[in-house]
Design a protein around this motif. Structure first.
Motif, PDB file in Angstrom:
ATOM      1  N   GLN A   1       0.868  -1.175   0.000  1.00 32.44           N
ATOM      2  CA  GLN A   1       0.000   0.000   0.000  1.00 32.44           C
ATOM      3  C   GLN A   1       0.905   1.226   0.000  1.00 32.44           C
ATOM      4  O   GLN A   1       1.760   1.354   0.878  1.00 32.44           O
ATOM      5  N   ILE A   2       0.712   2.081  -0.965  1.00 31.32           N
ATOM      6  CA  ILE A   2       1.533   3.278  -1.057  1.00 31.32           C
ATOM      7  C   ILE A   2       0.654   4.512  -0.875  1.00 31.32           C
ATOM      8  O   ILE A   2      -0.499   4.545  -1.330  1.00 31.32           O
ATOM      9  N   LYS A   3       1.184   5.499  -0.200  1.00 32.04           N
ATOM     10  CA  LYS A   3       0.466   6.755  -0.068  1.00 32.04           C
ATOM     11  C   LYS A   3       0.421   7.444  -1.430  1.00 32.04           C
ATOM     12  O   LYS A   3       1.391   7.404  -2.188  1.00 32.04           O
ATOM     13  N   ASN A   4      -0.686   8.080  -1.712  1.00 30.56           N
ATOM     14  CA  ASN A   4      -0.814   8.747  -2.994  1.00 30.56           C
ATOM     15  C   ASN A   4       0.264   9.805  -3.181  1.00 30.56           C
ATOM     16  O   ASN A   4       0.787   9.980  -4.281  1.00 30.56           O
ATOM     17  N   ARG A   5       0.610  10.501  -2.107  1.00 31.34           N
ATOM     18  CA  ARG A   5       1.657  11.518  -2.205  1.00 31.34           C
ATOM     19  C   ARG A   5       2.985  10.907  -2.627  1.00 31.34           C
ATOM     20  O   ARG A   5       3.728  11.498  -3.421  1.00 31.34           O
ATOM     21  N   SER A   6       3.287   9.711  -2.112  1.00 27.76           N
ATOM     22  CA  SER A   6       4.537   9.044  -2.479  1.00 27.76           C
ATOM     23  C   SER A   6       4.546   8.655  -3.950  1.00 27.76           C
ATOM     24  O   SER A   6       5.566   8.795  -4.636  1.00 27.76           O
ATOM     25  N   ALA A   7       3.399   8.161  -4.464  1.00 30.84           N
ATOM     26  CA  ALA A   7       3.315   7.826  -5.883  1.00 30.84           C
ATOM     27  C   ALA A   7       3.525   9.068  -6.738  1.00 30.84           C
ATOM     28  O   ALA A   7       4.197   9.022  -7.779  1.00 30.84           O
ATOM     29  N   LEU A   8       2.975  10.184  -6.314  1.00 28.75           N
ATOM     30  CA  LEU A   8       3.158  11.430  -7.060  1.00 28.75           C
ATOM     31  C   LEU A   8       4.597  11.917  -6.979  1.00 28.75           C
ATOM     32  O   LEU A   8       5.120  12.502  -7.936  1.00 28.75           O
ATOM     33  N   ASN A   9       5.270  11.671  -5.839  1.00 28.64           N
ATOM     34  CA  ASN A   9       6.689  12.027  -5.721  1.00 28.64           C
ATOM     35  C   ASN A   9       7.527  11.241  -6.729  1.00 28.64           C
ATOM     36  O   ASN A   9       8.421  11.789  -7.382  1.00 28.64           O
ATOM     37  N   ILE A  10       7.229   9.953  -6.835  1.00 28.23           N
ATOM     38  CA  ILE A  10       7.947   9.121  -7.804  1.00 28.23           C
ATOM     39  C   ILE A  10       7.668   9.613  -9.215  1.00 28.23           C
ATOM     40  O   ILE A  10       8.579   9.724 -10.048  1.00 28.23           O
ATOM     41  N   SER A  11       6.410   9.919  -9.496  1.00 27.02           N
ATOM     42  CA  SER A  11       6.045  10.437 -10.812  1.00 27.02           C
ATOM     43  C   SER A  11       6.840  11.688 -11.144  1.00 27.02           C
ATOM     44  O   SER A  11       7.389  11.826 -12.245  1.00 27.02           O
ATOM     45  N   GLU A  12       6.920  12.595 -10.193  1.00 25.98           N
ATOM     46  CA  GLU A  12       7.628  13.850 -10.442  1.00 25.98           C
ATOM     47  C   GLU A  12       9.106  13.595 -10.725  1.00 25.98           C
ATOM     48  O   GLU A  12       9.702  14.231 -11.600  1.00 25.98           O
ATOM     49  N   ALA A  13       9.702  12.651  -9.987  1.00 28.24           N
ATOM     50  CA  ALA A  13      11.108  12.325 -10.223  1.00 28.24           C
ATOM     51  C   ALA A  13      11.312  11.752 -11.625  1.00 28.24           C
ATOM     52  O   ALA A  13      12.259  12.127 -12.333  1.00 28.24           O
ATOM     53  N   ILE A  14      10.426  10.840 -12.039  1.00 31.64           N
ATOM     54  CA  ILE A  14      10.565  10.240 -13.366  1.00 31.64           C
ATOM     55  C   ILE A  14      10.338  11.282 -14.453  1.00 31.64           C
ATOM     56  O   ILE A  14      11.068  11.318 -15.450  1.00 31.64           O
ATOM     57  N   VAL A  15       9.342  12.133 -14.262  1.00 29.83           N
ATOM     58  CA  VAL A  15       9.095  13.214 -15.226  1.00 29.83           C
ATOM     59  C   VAL A  15      10.349  14.050 -15.432  1.00 29.83           C
ATOM     60  O   VAL A  15      10.652  14.496 -16.548  1.00 29.83           O
ATOM     61  N   SER A  16      11.124  14.250 -14.367  1.00 31.55           N
ATOM     62  CA  SER A  16      12.334  15.078 -14.454  1.00 31.55           C
ATOM     63  C   SER A  16      13.483  14.362 -15.149  1.00 31.55           C
ATOM     64  O   SER A  16      14.513  14.980 -15.445  1.00 31.55           O
ATOM     65  N   GLY A  17      13.344  13.047 -15.398  1.00 33.21           N
ATOM     66  CA  GLY A  17      14.373  12.302 -16.113  1.00 33.21           C
ATOM     67  C   GLY A  17      14.898  11.075 -15.422  1.00 33.21           C
ATOM     68  O   GLY A  17      15.656  10.295 -16.006  1.00 33.21           O
ATOM     69  N   VAL A  18      14.532  10.854 -14.161  1.00 35.97           N
ATOM     70  CA  VAL A  18      14.982   9.669 -13.433  1.00 35.97           C
ATOM     71  C   VAL A  18      14.347   8.429 -14.058  1.00 35.97           C
ATOM     72  O   VAL A  18      13.156   8.423 -14.375  1.00 35.97           O
ATOM     73  N   GLY A  19      15.126   7.364 -14.229  1.00 39.81           N
ATOM     74  CA  GLY A  19      14.604   6.133 -14.805  1.00 39.81           C
ATOM     75  C   GLY A  19      13.897   5.275 -13.780  1.00 39.81           C
ATOM     76  O   GLY A  19      14.184   5.349 -12.577  1.00 39.81           O
ATOM     77  N   LEU A  20      12.962   4.437 -14.243  1.00 37.95           N
ATOM     78  CA  LEU A  20      12.276   3.458 -13.402  1.00 37.95           C
ATOM     79  C   LEU A  20      12.397   2.111 -14.094  1.00 37.95           C
ATOM     80  O   LEU A  20      12.084   1.987 -15.278  1.00 37.95           O
ATOM     81  N   ALA A  21      12.847   1.080 -13.367  1.00 37.61           N
ATOM     82  CA  ALA A  21      13.006  -0.242 -13.969  1.00 37.61           C
ATOM     83  C   ALA A  21      12.786  -1.316 -12.927  1.00 37.61           C
ATOM     84  O   ALA A  21      13.225  -1.182 -11.775  1.00 37.61           O
ATOM     85  N   GLY A  22      12.108  -2.386 -13.322  1.00 44.43           N
ATOM     86  CA  GLY A  22      11.873  -3.470 -12.390  1.00 44.43           C
ATOM     87  C   GLY A  22      11.262  -4.672 -13.082  1.00 44.43           C
ATOM     88  O   GLY A  22      11.129  -4.695 -14.307  1.00 44.43           O
TER      89      GLY A  22
END
Length: 246
Positions: free
Chosen positions: A64-85
């Motif tokens: 279970q993730i807080k919505n704010r945390s999901a949005l934080n991750i989104s903002e980081a990826i939008v800025s160019g950070v990669g996501l992989a898994g």
């Protein structure tokens, strides 16, 4: 300068998240990454810290993730950070959060026959050279059936049905196994293999993940100007997200 990666592991123990995180750490350290490993979702609470990484690797199943945390991750990826898994560690992480599912490009819904199904992974000849030189191969594991974003670029597939069930009365389908997508300036990479650490340690799976990690992490450098422009915009107030409960 070495690239920086964050691995966050946890959730359902059946996916051996700690052991898989160690494999990921080893892959990245061989590629000269500085790696931070965490077993807490609090690692997603600081947006600016997330933006300092080149790559975020989630390996957390059925949490279970807080919505704010999901949005934080989104903002980081939008800025160019990669996501992989891979596997449920990325696309069965947070069933309650549609924002996460939008970012990652898909969500697990079934693995007919459960563990121990023998199936083929077929490498797809697409516009991406990411899996070039890797041949089709068999896996004995869970065969993931996912609901997938049509925007993804599919790099490998598997044919359903292998195990008979209610889905079998539909026509045969080629389900994505490996895909890439974009999220703002960030690159997103996913592989559905990896039920447990022994599957992740298979040479072809390890190589797929190594290439995926490197590809996703390159985005921050390649798209730095786009990332800065998007970060200056209204990422936090983007109205397409935010309906998931906290």
């Amino acid at each position: 300068m070495s690239k920086k990666a964050l691995i966050v592991w946890g959730g359902w123990d059946g996916h051996q998240p700690e052991q898989v995180a160690e494999i990921f750490k080893g892959i990245l350290e061989e590629e000269n990454f500085n790696v931070e490993v965490s077993n807490s979702l609090d690692s997603y609470a600081d947006t600016e810290k997330l933006k300092a990484f080149d790559l975020i690797i989630p390996h957390w199943t059925m949490g279970q993730i807080k919505n704010r945390s999901a949005l934080n991750i989104s903002e980081a990826i939008v800025s160019g950070v990669g996501l992989a898994g891979l596997h449920g560690g990325m696309c069965d992480s947070f069933r309650n959060n549609v924002d996460w599912q939008f970012i990652t490009g898909g969500n697990w819904v079934a693995h007919p026959g459960n563990d121990g199904i023998e199936y083929m992974v077929n490498i797809k000849h697409s516009s991406s050279p990411l899996l070039e030189g890797i041949s089709d191969f068999k896996v004995v594991s869970e065969q993931y059936y996912l609901h997938v974003d049509p925007a993804v670029e599919v790099l490998a597939t598997t044919r359903f049905p292998v195990f008979e069930g209610p889905h079998s009365t539909n026509k045969a389908v080629d389900m994505p196994v490996v895909w890439t997508k974009r999220w703002g300036a960030g690159r997103v990479f996913y592989c559905s293999l990896g039920h447990q650490a022994d599957i992740v340690a298979m040479p072809k799976v390890t190589e797929i993940m190594r290439r995926g990690f490197l590809w996703a992490a390159e985005g921050k450098t390649l798209y730095s100007e786009l990332g800065a422009k998007l970060s200056e915009g209204n990422v936090r107030s983007y109205t397409g997200m935010g309906d998931s409960p906290d």
